[in-house]
Design a protein around this motif. Structure first.
Motif, short mmCIF file in Angstrom:
data_model
loop_
_atom_site.label_atom_id
_atom_site.label_comp_id
_atom_site.label_asym_id
_atom_site.label_seq_id
_atom_site.Cartn_x
_atom_site.Cartn_y
_atom_site.Cartn_z
N UNK A 187 87.81 150.52 -46.99
CA UNK A 187 87.27 152.25 -47.59
C UNK A 187 88.04 153.52 -46.66
N UNK A 188 88.48 152.56 -45.44
CA UNK A 188 89.09 153.88 -44.91
C UNK A 188 90.06 154.44 -45.59
N UNK A 189 90.74 153.42 -47.01
CA UNK A 189 92.33 154.50 -47.78
C UNK A 189 91.25 155.43 -48.57
N UNK A 190 90.15 155.05 -48.94
CA UNK A 190 89.61 155.49 -50.22
C UNK A 190 88.53 156.80 -49.34
N UNK A 191 88.52 157.13 -47.85
CA UNK A 191 87.76 158.20 -47.44
C UNK A 191 89.20 159.15 -47.33
N UNK A 348 84.33 153.03 -56.17
CA UNK A 348 84.98 151.82 -55.97
C UNK A 348 84.29 151.35 -54.81
N UNK A 349 83.92 151.93 -54.09
CA UNK A 349 82.99 152.24 -52.10
C UNK A 349 81.82 151.18 -52.64
N UNK A 350 81.53 152.16 -53.24
CA UNK A 350 79.95 151.78 -53.61
C UNK A 350 79.46 150.44 -54.23
N UNK A 351 80.76 150.83 -55.86
CA UNK A 351 80.87 149.49 -56.32
C UNK A 351 80.65 147.88 -55.56
N UNK A 599 81.36 140.84 -46.63
CA UNK A 599 82.62 142.32 -47.70
C UNK A 599 81.71 142.70 -48.58
N UNK A 600 80.73 142.73 -48.76
CA UNK A 600 80.09 143.52 -48.93
C UNK A 600 79.98 145.10 -48.89
N UNK A 601 80.74 145.75 -47.65
CA UNK A 601 80.70 146.08 -46.32
C UNK A 601 80.79 147.37 -47.05
N UNK A 602 79.98 147.90 -48.03
CA UNK A 602 80.81 149.74 -48.40
C UNK A 602 79.91 149.91 -49.09
N UNK A 603 78.76 149.83 -49.01
CA UNK A 603 77.49 150.73 -50.20
C UNK A 603 77.21 151.95 -49.72
N UNK A 604 76.26 152.48 -50.49
CA UNK A 604 76.29 154.09 -50.06
C UNK A 604 75.09 153.44 -49.76
N UNK A 605 73.57 153.97 -50.50
CA UNK A 605 74.01 153.95 -50.57
C UNK A 605 74.38 154.34 -51.31
#
Length: 612
Positions: A187-191, A348-351, A599-605
């Motif tokens: 996520x950090x990379x994708x931001x 990617x981060x949302x999915x 580890x699904x820490x990255x929704x959205x969202x």
């Protein structure tokens, strides 16, 4: 493509490939770093041990899906900068999430947010919540994968199903392997990639137009700087009130009670860090909103005399951004690739967060309560299998997404239709001590029926142009011939697709009830759920029940904000003790599974993401 814009070249594919590769490598690295993920504690980064900054970036990344990157600038281009008012909405949403929902979820130390429904009401309501969440997330993820792939495919010639499958496979890969650390660091990379993609467009636009002043002047002359529209009419698509009131309910459903977002801030080491992560994330949301809105104004400034959509150079508004990128950045090999990578980073981060949230609730709410004898090892394999299964299912759902209307609106409509009643259910539990299980169930059902009725009606009979109020676009300055024979219409944004609905006779309801702003779907669902829930509870003896205080939000939760030092330590100890003593009988501890869930820490969202 129309003459004058470029196509993708080798360097663009190299940049895009590198983005996917780095995301996958982060997953592999965290799968084996430090001797691998031996226990759930490793996956959870040593239990609740995360600090605020990576969590905040993670929340921001998953909120900002490709829907934001492609949808928001096109939205501003067509309807003006009234979208900026979302800055106020985000503030209200973060306040509500941090001060109402977070204290209760954090105190209970639960793995799945729907576990709360069982603790507060009963296991049937927990099941309702879980099933609604699974349906909503699979639908939403389909849009998030498919829409950007199609828009980019038709403008840049970027391979459609190649992109859809690659995104799905890479996501599933690093979710299953690397646990929470992998998702947070991807996520950090994708931001970073997303900000770089937006920056390249903004900087180049300013250079092409000869300064920011000209972009703002053009936008002002074209009526695009319409920040303050105080029309109270709820049928108007975007006004100050629909965005502040409707937007707040829609996004609180995503930030306050959506498994994928809640899971991340609950992973912080103290409640103070958890709240801090939400407030830092607010700054990220504002920054992204500014970038997206400014890109939309630049888009208008460049194409004010020749709208590519009306001139049939693109077939739908969500293709405008990629069209602009190929137009102004065609002399810079690799930079259009960077923009596409930024759109896909959002995806990617949302999915990845969706896949893992789905795996989490499936194992935690549907497998564990009914198969209590499963060993930790078996649960771990089941949860990994679920990640793979949902990864495949989301790719399959992408095909269905092509049947839905305008990109931004479709995504938000789903969150509104399903998220509203769920938000109402959690609000009843946390804010209304008198609510009993019967009231909560009848309320949820009523809210769901009403919001589905409006939502589906609005998809069948889209609101008329005078409700959506698109601003004027012109093709006076166009010289080139349009490519192919796209059909374009000024009324409603069609998603990138060539199918058109036949004209239908409009019933009386269509111009009033079904024309409600899509942002109010969630508000309607939430308010109906709460109102019906309270009335039914009062009629069925809700006042007589005795509710455990820790399941409700109390004034101490709010006052503790002002005592940073000692109470913080005390609270942390309490939480740990509570977990140690009660876990076995509460059925909360699921080591094999927690890793995935976190580890699904990255929704959205959501927003995401929606992430908008």
């Amino acid at each position: 493509m129309a003459t004058g814009t470029g196509r993708f070249v080798v360097w663009d594919y190299v940049v895009f490939g590198a983005m996917l590769l780095i995301s996958a490598v982060i997953g592999v690295y965290y799968a084996f770093a430090g001797g691998g993920q031996k226990t759930s504690k490793d996956f959870l980064m040593g239990g609740r041990s995360m600090s605020a900054l990576p969590v905040a970036l993670s929340l921001t990344a998953s909120f900002m899906s490709a829907v934001t990157v492609l949808g928001t600038p096109a939205e501003v281009y067509r309807f003006g900068a009234v979208f900026c008012v979302f800055a106020i909405t985000y503030l209200l949403v973060v306040l509500a999430s941090a001060e109402i929902f977070l204290p209760v979820f954090y105190r209970l130390g639960i793995t799945s947010t729907y576990e709360y429904l069982e603790l507060r009401f009963n296991k049937y309501l927990r099941l309702c919540g879980t099933v609604l969440f699974i349906i909503q997330t699979i639908l939403y993820t389909g849009i998030v994968i498919y829409a950007p792939a199609l828009a980019l495919n038709q403008v840049t010639g970027f391979d459609l199903w190649g992109a859809v499958v690659a995104t799905g496979v890479v996501c599933t890969f690093y979710c299953t392997l690397g646990g929470l650390k992998a998702v947070v660091w991807t996520d950090v990379f994708q931001v970073g990639i997303m900000v770089a993609g937006f920056s390249s467009v903004i900087i180049r636009s300013v250079v092409v137009q000869g300064g920011i002043q000209r972009i703002l002047n053009d936008s002002y002359d074209g009526g695009r700087l319409n920040f303050w529209d105080f029309n109270p009419n709820p049928l108007q698509r975007h006004t100050f009130w629909t965005i502040v009131i409707g937007g707040t309910f829609t996004w609180t459903g995503i930030y306050g009670v959506n498994q994928a977002q809640v899971q991340r801030y609950i992973a912080c080491k103290t409640r103070f860090q958890a709240k801090l992560s939400l407030y830092i994330n607010l700054v990220g949301l504002w920054a992204i909103l500014t970038c997206a809105v400014f890109s939309g104004l630049a888009l208008y400034s460049i194409y004010k005399d020749c709208d590519p959509w009306t001139a049939k150079k693109v077939s739908a508004p969500d293709q405008l951004m990629p069209y602009l990128v190929l137009d102004i950045l065609r002399d810079f090999p690799g930079v259009p690739g960077l923009f596409v990578a930024s759109a896909y980073s959002g995806t990617l981060s949302t999915v990845s967060s969706s896949i893992n949230a789905l795996a989490a609730v499936t194992v935690e709410d549907l497998v564990k309560p009914y198969f209590r004898s499963l060993s930790e090892q078996k649960l771990s394999w089941i949860s990994k299998g679920m990640s793979l299964f949902y990864g495949g299912l989301c790719i399959a759902m992408a095909a269905l997404a092509s049947l839905m209307g305008g990109l931004l609106q479709a995504a938000l409509s789903i969150f509104g239709m399903v998220g509203g009643p769920l938000l109402g259910l959690f609000s009843l539990g946390i804010l209304c001590p008198i609510t009993n299980p019967l009231g909560a169930f009848v309320g949820l059902l009523s809210g769901f029926v009403v919001s589905l009725w409006v939502g589906i009606g609005a998809q069948i009979y889209p609101p008329l142009p005078e409700r959506t109020m698109p601003l004027k676009l012109t093709t006076i300055g166009c010289e080139t011939e349009p490519l192919g024979n796209w059909t374009a219409t000024m009324a409603m944004p069609i998603l990138t697709t060539l199918s058109h609905a036949p004209v239908i006779e409009r019933p009386v309801l269509a111009d009033h009830w079904y024309s409600l702003s899509y942002l109010y779907f969630s508000t309607l669902g939430t308010l109906v759920t709460i109102a019906v829930g309270i009335i039914v509870s009062l009629l069925s003896g809700g006042r007589k029940q005795n509710i455990d205080r820790k399941l409700l939000v109390t004034k101490e939760d709010f006052l503790s904000n002002f005592a940073f030092s000692k109470p913080e330590k005390k609270e942390k100890v309490e939480v740990l003790n509570w977990k140690l003593h009660n876990l076995a009988d509460e059925g909360i501890d699921n080591p094999a599974f927690n890793h995935i869930e976190m580890n699904f820490t990255d929704n959205k969202e959501k927003v995401n993401g929606i992430h908008i």
